[in-house]
Design an enzyme around this catalytic site. Structure first.
Site, PDB file in Angstrom:
ATOM      1  CB  SER A  34     -69.468 -26.207 -13.891  1.00 53.47           C
ATOM      2  OG  SER A  34     -68.918 -25.717 -12.690  1.00 53.47           O
ATOM      3  CG  ASP A  95     -66.084 -28.774  -4.697  1.00 48.06           C
ATOM      4  OD1 ASP A  95     -66.746 -28.251  -5.601  1.00 48.06           O
ATOM      5  OD2 ASP A  95     -66.030 -29.998  -4.511  1.00 48.06           O
ATOM      6  CE  LYS A 105     -61.399 -33.820  -7.689  1.00 44.09           C
ATOM      7  NZ  LYS A 105     -62.300 -32.958  -8.464  1.00 44.09           N
ATOM      8  N   GLY A 106     -65.756 -33.146  -4.925  1.00 42.80           N
ATOM      9  CA  GLY A 106     -66.970 -33.929  -4.748  1.00 42.80           C
ATOM     10  C   GLY A 106     -68.246 -33.116  -4.708  1.00 42.80           C
ATOM     11  CD  GLU A 114     -64.201 -35.664  -9.405  1.00 47.24           C
ATOM     12  OE1 GLU A 114     -64.799 -34.971 -10.245  1.00 47.24           O
ATOM     13  OE2 GLU A 114     -64.157 -35.355  -8.194  1.00 47.24           O
TER      14      GLU A 114
HETATM   15  C1  A5P Z   1     -67.057 -33.294  -8.975  1.00 41.93           C
HETATM   16  O1  A5P Z   1     -67.426 -34.315  -8.131  1.00 41.93           O
HETATM   17  C2  A5P Z   1     -66.122 -32.398  -8.293  1.00 41.93           C
HETATM   18  O2  A5P Z   1     -65.055 -32.943  -7.611  1.00 41.93           O
HETATM   19  C3  A5P Z   1     -65.716 -31.198  -9.081  1.00 41.93           C
HETATM   20  O3  A5P Z   1     -64.478 -31.329  -9.690  1.00 41.93           O
HETATM   21  C4  A5P Z   1     -65.716 -30.064  -8.121  1.00 41.93           C
HETATM   22  O4  A5P Z   1     -66.923 -30.113  -7.401  1.00 41.93           O
HETATM   23  C5  A5P Z   1     -65.575 -28.708  -8.806  1.00 41.93           C
HETATM   24  O5  A5P Z   1     -66.712 -28.506  -9.571  1.00 41.93           O
HETATM   25  P1  A5P Z   1     -66.953 -27.171 -10.387  1.00 41.93           P
HETATM   26  O6  A5P Z   1     -65.846 -27.036 -11.347  1.00 41.93           O
HETATM   27  O7  A5P Z   1     -68.290 -27.405 -11.020  1.00 41.93           O
HETATM   28  O8  A5P Z   1     -67.005 -26.045  -9.390  1.00 41.93           O
END
Ligand code: A5P
Length: 237
Positions: A34, A95, A105-106, A114
């Protein structure tokens, strides 16, 4: 929370990265989630106004790819002709970020691609709001793993032996487990005790059946942090 809501901070920092670091002719990796979606959208605006001629983008998830394609961005893969030298820059969310620039992340389940994209890139910029800053990785988030479905029980036992509480991520508008863009399971490993991030990253990836995990410890990112009181801080590692 100060002046700006978390959603507004995500928008501000995601767009800022696209304005400060993306230039014409770049081979650019685009992240997921997001916050990173705002980077994709701002890159799309700049592409359409003609200021990013020669740009090529590599996406990290179906979310990101659909957005990039809908904006008309020139989407390629790391395997295409002309991409042999990898990427100039990757921009993504996170995250959790610790004081050494190590990440979890993830949260969106896209950490496998990623990590591939970030590691293919000469420069890695991370966009977060200040709520993602962490004294110790694992305080806020579980460590996500992408796991081959047939190996789940084997992987679960190995994670429990490492001290994790293990859960399979469940769908929200679908019954049953979340299936990743690549057809695998998403497993969340929560560690209640402190851990050494680089050691744990390597240990988890050493379990047969684990394709990748969400600890990013060796990337030396530039982290852009949107502050609730206003402004964006740049933390270089
Ligand atoms: C996606 O798999 C993630 O690595 C995102 O980059 C991470 O979860 C951060 O997400 P938001 O920007 O939605 O908090």
């Amino acid at each position: 929370m100060g002046r700006d809501s978390t959603e507004e901070l995500k928008r501000i920092v995601g767009r800022a990265a696209a304005e400060r670091f993306v230039t014409a002719g770049m081979r650019l990796g685009l992240g997921s989630g997001s916050t990173a979606i705002w980077t994709v959208r701002r890159v799309g605006e700049r592409w359409r106004d003609g200021s990013l001629a020669g740009l090529r983008v590599v996406t990290t998830s179906l979310q990101c790819e659909l957005e990039a394609r809908s904006l008309g961005l020139p989407v390629v893969t790391l395997n295409d002709a002309g991409m042999e030298e990898g990427l100039d820059l990757a921009i993504d969310g996170a995250d959790e970020v610790d004081r050494h620039g190590r990440l979890i992340k993830g949260g969106g389940g896209a950490m496998l691609m990623e990590k591939v994209v970030a590691s293919a890139s000469r420069r890695f910029v991370v966009v977060v709001d200040e709520s993602k800053l962490s004294d110790r990785l694992g305080q806020r988030s579980a460590v996500p793993l992408e796991v081959v479905p047939a190996a789940f029980q084997t992987v679960r036992r190995a994670l429990v032996a490492l001290g994790a509480e293990v859960s399979v991520r469940q769908g929200v508008s679908k019954v049953g487990p979340v299936v990743t863009d690549l057809g695998n399971l998403l497993v969340d490993a929560r560690f209640h005790q402190p851990f050494d991030p680089p050691t744990l990253e390597a240990e988890i990836n050493g379990i047969p059946g684990v394709l990748e995990n969400g600890l990013f410890t060796g990337m030396r990112p530039l982290v852009l942090v949107a502050r609730a009181g206003g402004g964006i801080e740049e933390l270089a590692f």
